[in-house]
Enzyme design. Sequence first.
Site: not given
Length: 249
Positions: A45, A106, A197, A43
């Site tokens: 994010s 992350k 995110s 993704s």
Amino acid sequence: MSVAEKTAKKSGGLGETVNVIVQALLLALVIRTFLFQPFSIPSGSMRPTLLEGDYLFVTKWAYGYSRYSLPLSPNLFSGRIFGSAPERGDVAVFKFPPNPSLDYIKRVIGLPGDRIQMQDGQLFINGTAVPREKVGQITNPDITEVDRPVDVYRETLPNGVSYDTLDLTPNGIGDNTREYIVPPGHYFMMGDNRDNSTDSRFTVGYVPEENLVGRANIIFFSIAEGASPLEIWKWPTDMRPSRLLNFVR
């Protein structure tokens, strides 16, 4: 050569081939479990740091090993073996707490005991604003995912780690939050693409240390437009050569 000798030779050759394949599979399993695991970015994010189509290696030993380090995550033991705490600013792969079958990636923002809050788009750690400097704009939609200029801000964490973040939507839903107090044995994760995110501000919540899989290390391949690395005919137009062999920071 007799028929029996020919049969024995063929059997021996087949046995050797099977033996080599089994050894190769075991070696690959050991490397994936204890050393490096390939990971693809699913993704946007972590834009602009990581883009969809980036393929990277995750160092498995960075934080030690938990049951999530093993294929299929068998419940053989709890906690971590040879555990080592993440540093603030690390880009980490972890198992999504509500559904550990999913891998997320992350940046580690909050450590156990930290107080984390967003105010008007600025990150606060333990009541102190994290330095945030506007460094320009990005107009490349391959990086921003939108066809317009996007403001870029550089944050510098208390330990000196700096990285760029995107500000897609000023005064977005995640720009003002309550104060989060990170529980013992947990971490607070955020994406660099702050307005796009799903992270600890939302459904991810606090990430248990047991869920950590490893630290993102190096990008070994990158291709745009949703192309597969196996589509070799698309490499001349869609591969991102400038991102190859870049360390993740």
